[in-house]
Design a protein around this motif. Sequence first.
Motif, PDB file in Angstrom:
ATOM      1  N   THR A 266       0.193 -20.372   3.182  1.00 27.42           N
ATOM      2  CA  THR A 266       0.196 -20.672   4.612  1.00 27.42           C
ATOM      3  C   THR A 266      -0.709 -19.721   5.366  1.00 27.42           C
ATOM      4  N   ILE A 267      -0.689 -18.452   4.947  1.00 24.29           N
ATOM      5  CA  ILE A 267      -1.504 -17.478   5.663  1.00 24.29           C
ATOM      6  C   ILE A 267      -2.974 -17.852   5.593  1.00 24.29           C
ATOM      7  N   ARG A 268      -3.396 -18.375   4.435  1.00 24.73           N
ATOM      8  CA  ARG A 268      -4.791 -18.802   4.311  1.00 24.73           C
ATOM      9  C   ARG A 268      -5.065 -19.975   5.231  1.00 24.73           C
ATOM     10  N   TRP A 269      -4.082 -20.848   5.304  1.00 26.56           N
ATOM     11  CA  TRP A 269      -4.260 -22.014   6.177  1.00 26.56           C
ATOM     12  C   TRP A 269      -4.453 -21.549   7.626  1.00 26.56           C
ATOM     13  N   VAL A 270      -3.651 -20.583   8.015  1.00 23.64           N
ATOM     14  CA  VAL A 270      -3.765 -20.071   9.386  1.00 23.64           C
ATOM     15  C   VAL A 270      -5.148 -19.469   9.612  1.00 23.64           C
ATOM     16  N   LEU A 271      -5.580 -18.650   8.672  1.00 22.69           N
ATOM     17  CA  LEU A 271      -6.874 -17.981   8.845  1.00 22.69           C
ATOM     18  C   LEU A 271      -8.010 -18.982   8.916  1.00 22.69           C
ATOM     19  N   GLU A 272      -7.856 -20.079   8.188  1.00 20.58           N
ATOM     20  CA  GLU A 272      -8.958 -21.027   8.132  1.00 20.58           C
ATOM     21  C   GLU A 272      -8.924 -22.034   9.267  1.00 20.58           C
ATOM     22  N   ASN A 273      -7.771 -22.222   9.893  1.00 22.72           N
ATOM     23  CA  ASN A 273      -7.656 -23.292  10.878  1.00 22.72           C
ATOM     24  C   ASN A 273      -7.289 -22.858  12.280  1.00 22.72           C
ATOM     25  N   LYS A 274      -6.929 -21.630  12.448  1.00 18.70           N
ATOM     26  CA  LYS A 274      -6.569 -21.186  13.786  1.00 18.70           C
ATOM     27  C   LYS A 274      -7.609 -20.193  14.293  1.00 18.70           C
ATOM     28  N   GLN A 275      -7.618 -20.030  15.607  1.00 20.84           N
ATOM     29  CA  GLN A 275      -8.510 -19.011  16.156  1.00 20.84           C
ATOM     30  C   GLN A 275      -7.782 -17.679  16.066  1.00 20.84           C
ATOM     31  N   VAL A 276      -8.088 -16.953  15.040  1.00 18.18           N
ATOM     32  CA  VAL A 276      -7.350 -15.713  14.827  1.00 18.18           C
ATOM     33  C   VAL A 276      -8.164 -14.527  15.333  1.00 18.18           C
ATOM     34  N   PHE A 277      -7.463 -13.476  15.652  1.00 17.98           N
ATOM     35  CA  PHE A 277      -8.157 -12.242  16.011  1.00 17.98           C
ATOM     36  C   PHE A 277      -7.288 -11.065  15.596  1.00 17.98           C
ATOM     37  N   ARG A 278      -7.908  -9.908  15.594  1.00 19.02           N
ATOM     38  CA  ARG A 278      -7.159  -8.700  15.251  1.00 19.02           C
ATOM     39  C   ARG A 278      -7.365  -7.665  16.343  1.00 19.02           C
ATOM     40  N   LEU A 279      -6.558  -6.628  16.334  1.00 21.29           N
ATOM     41  CA  LEU A 279      -6.673  -5.614  17.379  1.00 21.29           C
ATOM     42  C   LEU A 279      -7.691  -4.545  16.988  1.00 21.29           C
TER      43      LEU A 279
ATOM     44  N   ALA B  28       8.169  -1.389  -9.320  1.00 24.87           N
ATOM     45  CA  ALA B  28       7.219  -2.471  -9.609  1.00 24.87           C
ATOM     46  C   ALA B  28       5.850  -2.158  -9.029  1.00 24.87           C
ATOM     47  N   ASP B  29       4.842  -2.351  -9.851  1.00 21.55           N
ATOM     48  CA  ASP B  29       3.465  -2.143  -9.404  1.00 21.55           C
ATOM     49  C   ASP B  29       2.930  -3.417  -8.769  1.00 21.55           C
ATOM     50  N   ALA B  30       1.744  -3.305  -8.212  1.00 24.63           N
ATOM     51  CA  ALA B  30       1.111  -4.477  -7.615  1.00 24.63           C
ATOM     52  C   ALA B  30       0.793  -5.513  -8.691  1.00 24.63           C
ATOM     53  N   SER B  31       0.920  -6.785  -8.326  1.00 18.33           N
ATOM     54  CA  SER B  31       0.544  -7.842  -9.255  1.00 18.33           C
ATOM     55  C   SER B  31      -0.938  -8.121  -9.123  1.00 18.33           C
ATOM     56  N   LYS B  32      -1.485  -8.723 -10.160  1.00 18.71           N
ATOM     57  CA  LYS B  32      -2.911  -9.083 -10.128  1.00 18.71           C
ATOM     58  C   LYS B  32      -3.132 -10.239  -9.165  1.00 18.71           C
ATOM     59  N   ASP B  33      -4.312 -10.287  -8.608  1.00 13.64           N
ATOM     60  CA  ASP B  33      -4.705 -11.395  -7.734  1.00 13.64           C
ATOM     61  C   ASP B  33      -3.775 -11.589  -6.558  1.00 13.64           C
ATOM     62  N   VAL B  34      -3.257 -10.504  -6.060  1.00 15.91           N
ATOM     63  CA  VAL B  34      -2.432 -10.595  -4.865  1.00 15.91           C
ATOM     64  C   VAL B  34      -2.992  -9.642  -3.820  1.00 15.91           C
ATOM     65  N   LEU B  35      -3.130 -10.140  -2.609  1.00 14.25           N
ATOM     66  CA  LEU B  35      -3.522  -9.287  -1.495  1.00 14.25           C
ATOM     67  C   LEU B  35      -2.696  -9.765  -0.312  1.00 14.25           C
ATOM     68  N   PHE B  36      -1.777  -8.930   0.106  1.00 14.80           N
ATOM     69  CA  PHE B  36      -0.848  -9.394   1.127  1.00 14.80           C
ATOM     70  C   PHE B  36      -1.485  -9.369   2.515  1.00 14.80           C
ATOM     71  N   GLY B  37      -1.142 -10.378   3.284  1.00 14.59           N
ATOM     72  CA  GLY B  37      -1.633 -10.451   4.650  1.00 14.59           C
ATOM     73  C   GLY B  37      -0.556 -11.024   5.551  1.00 14.59           C
ATOM     74  N   TYR B  38      -0.785 -10.893   6.845  1.00 14.39           N
ATOM     75  CA  TYR B  38       0.262 -11.212   7.802  1.00 14.39           C
ATOM     76  C   TYR B  38      -0.378 -11.861   9.016  1.00 14.39           C
ATOM     77  N   ALA B  39       0.287 -12.837   9.575  1.00 12.95           N
ATOM     78  CA  ALA B  39      -0.221 -13.433  10.804  1.00 12.95           C
ATOM     79  C   ALA B  39       0.923 -13.565  11.791  1.00 12.95           C
ATOM     80  N   PHE B  40       0.576 -13.418  13.049  1.00 13.84           N
ATOM     81  CA  PHE B  40       1.592 -13.397  14.096  1.00 13.84           C
ATOM     82  C   PHE B  40       1.238 -14.420  15.158  1.00 13.84           C
TER      83      PHE B  40
END
Lengths: 414, 384
Positions: B356-369, B162-174
């Motif tokens: 949910t991931i979008r909700w996290v990015l928009e409402n939590k204080q997120v950071f990356r390494l 299976a190839d990538a679907s359109k309009d999808v960009l996977f992300g992850y929050a911890f």
Amino acid sequence: MGTFRAFRHMVKDSLDYITHGSKTYHIWMIFLTVIMLIGMYCYSIQLDEGLSVTGMTDRVSWGLYISNFTFLVGVAAAAVMLVMPTYVLKDIDFKQAVLIGEGLAVAALVMCLAFVVADMGGPSVLWHMIPGIGVFNFPNSMLAWDVIVLNGYLFINITIPLYILFRHYQGKEAKSKVYIPGSIISVLWAVAIHLVTAFLYEGLQARPFWNNALLGPRFLASAFAAGPALIILVLAAIRKFSEFKIEDKTISKIAMIVTVAAQINLIMLISELFKEFYAPTHHSESAYYLFFGLEGKTALLPWIWTAIPLNVLATVLLTFHKLRNNTKVLYFCCFILFVAIWIEKGFGLIVPGFIPGPYGKIAEYTPTWIEIWVTLGIWAMGAFVFTMLAKTSIGIELGKLRYKKKKILKSETV
Amino acid sequence: MGDKKKWFQLDLGLGQKQAVAGSCGCGKPSGGCGSHATEPPKNDLTISAEEFDAAVEQELMEDSMVAQTRKDGFQQVFDRKMDRRTAFRKLTASLLVGAGAVHTSCSVTSGEEAKEKAQIDWEEQFKGNYKLMTQEEKQATVDRLVRSYQLRKKENIKMSAADASKDVLFGYAFNISKCQGYMDCVSACVKENNQDRNSQMQYIRIHEMKDGEGFKFNEADDNYYHEVPAEGHFYMGTQCFHCDNPPCVNVCPVQATWREEDGLVVVDYDWCIGCRYCMAACPYDGRRFNWSKPEVPEDEINKNQHYLGNRLRKKGVMEKCTFCVQRSRAGKDPACVEACPTGARIFGNLLDPNSTIRWVLENKQVFRLKEDLGTEPKFWYFMD
Ligand code: SF4
Ligand code: SF4
């Protein structure tokens, strides 16, 4: 057609010539062959079991092979720095040294390629790297660049001496119109192979120890010290074991190159040490590990603390004319300088790049015996190739190998 | 976000307060996406903590996140090269036939199956780079691999291309506050992805850190064997972050690793030559190498596979976390997300404003390494 026949004869004569020689020569070649065979046996174990037979792990994923590769690129590059004065500036002194130098470059490159292959996880799919058949990540990957420049350099360094020797073999003068452009290219190319190899490491933002603008220039400086140092030693050996005349003047000129390069190298070393230890940051941890060890892990200390004093000692001794002009001291200096730079540019550069790991984990690396023997085997192969090349070119240069003079020669050489 | 950044920057269209046609990460010119200002769905964005937890729960259950739309294969940019490759294949084949090296496949005495095996091995050895294959070629190699497994082990596996679907960009929050260091994610990952049991390969590392000392990775223990949660410690997981500007991809000399359209960074195990340059280039310890032949007990093999994901590897090749491509492209959560008992792991489509991931990015204080390296990981950390 005539050229072809002459070429065929040259190959045949050279084969003939390299299979005959003095007793020392035979013992030397047998010795190398034995080491190569052991190396090949160890490599076959590695092929069978995978790279797990080496000391490398996910934490330190490059080791002895890549260290030697890096160092030998420098040797290959430096050998050709002798070309410039001879061919282009018509400095006669260097002429004999040059053919030897180019032979050394070829041998060093053969070793480089062998080390890269030995380091690969999948040598059977190496054709993926061949441009045209495979997929080449050009120009993004520095490794792709490196493959191109190394092979190009190998090609240049085979063709130029081959041309000159072939002309001499036929008893003709080599046409300067043909080889001078070639040698100018090869000199520029020599700088390129070394810079590109430095960029291989320099371009990794993940490894602060390598991601350092001085890496490239320092590579060059150390290479121009170690390479000619090796040439001096080789010339000394050739002087001893063959009738090939090498003037003292030639050697002292090369010694001059070594000295200047070693001095520049030392200055850069000081600058690096200053940066790492005057205001240490997180990024200095690797240097700390290299020089002082971290958390009781000190595997590299004996190495680097051998290299630094040797390096300083050699540079200081070489700086004084009196000492440098004494051949005994000179050979000694060249030898310790060579060893010091081998440690510094090999082990001392590659391994600390991985320590501490991306999250600060300190996992040490010790090469296994299999790895060491494969390495020795490859060095023996390099020495073997070089001996053959040098013997042929000396034979031709001395006039022992000549087209259509075979009969007379036979009686002379055997 | 500034237009003229000197370095690469991941743009999800977050925090964009003005409706600019076409500039939103979701790609739609109007409405329907949380970052268009015209009809701000304020209510959606102000979920209380309980609601958020509930959403996490739901996310854990739900499967229908990604539509299974199959996209056409990558454009075959290197048509000419493929031709040359075929020519090369024929040439070597004929040479080797001459030398009698394909003896088994020509031999009259050996059975049909042996011949077929040899044929498959042959074609597998000289196939091209998966990234540059057409959809048919991809399917063909997958079929060959499935058939080969059948012939060898007398068992069937399912392998997807299976190839990538359109309009999808996977992300992850911890969620750092939630993680208790149980390492259920680690074992689930090992099982799901058929990782080598001998060398105990693990994609995920859980770092145990002391409370009150901040993120001191160098003092953290990533290999603990005691009861968790340990008093006075907190936990933080790392794995491949699927950087949007991945240094590992740039350095690969043969393009054996690349970023897919949906943001996954994958490896073609059959094209990798094992130089380990990517491993040196990864700032996040995201890659693992098969130093010896990987071994998975027969009855533990996960037979639901993807070519770019958990299919069985061989020795001398690179591998890494793929966000469980075999699951995520089938609309499921990665195994680690599903296995986490605390709900510390959140996975989803960054381009879907209701995820949910979008909700996290928009409402939590997120950071990356190591953000300063410009790698733009698609893996965020946050705290409650
Ligand atoms: S985390 Fe490492 S392996 Fe993963 S995409 Fe980023 S650089 Fe590549
Ligand atoms: S190890 Fe494989 S994926 Fe990594 S850079 Fe080398 S060829 Fe590419």
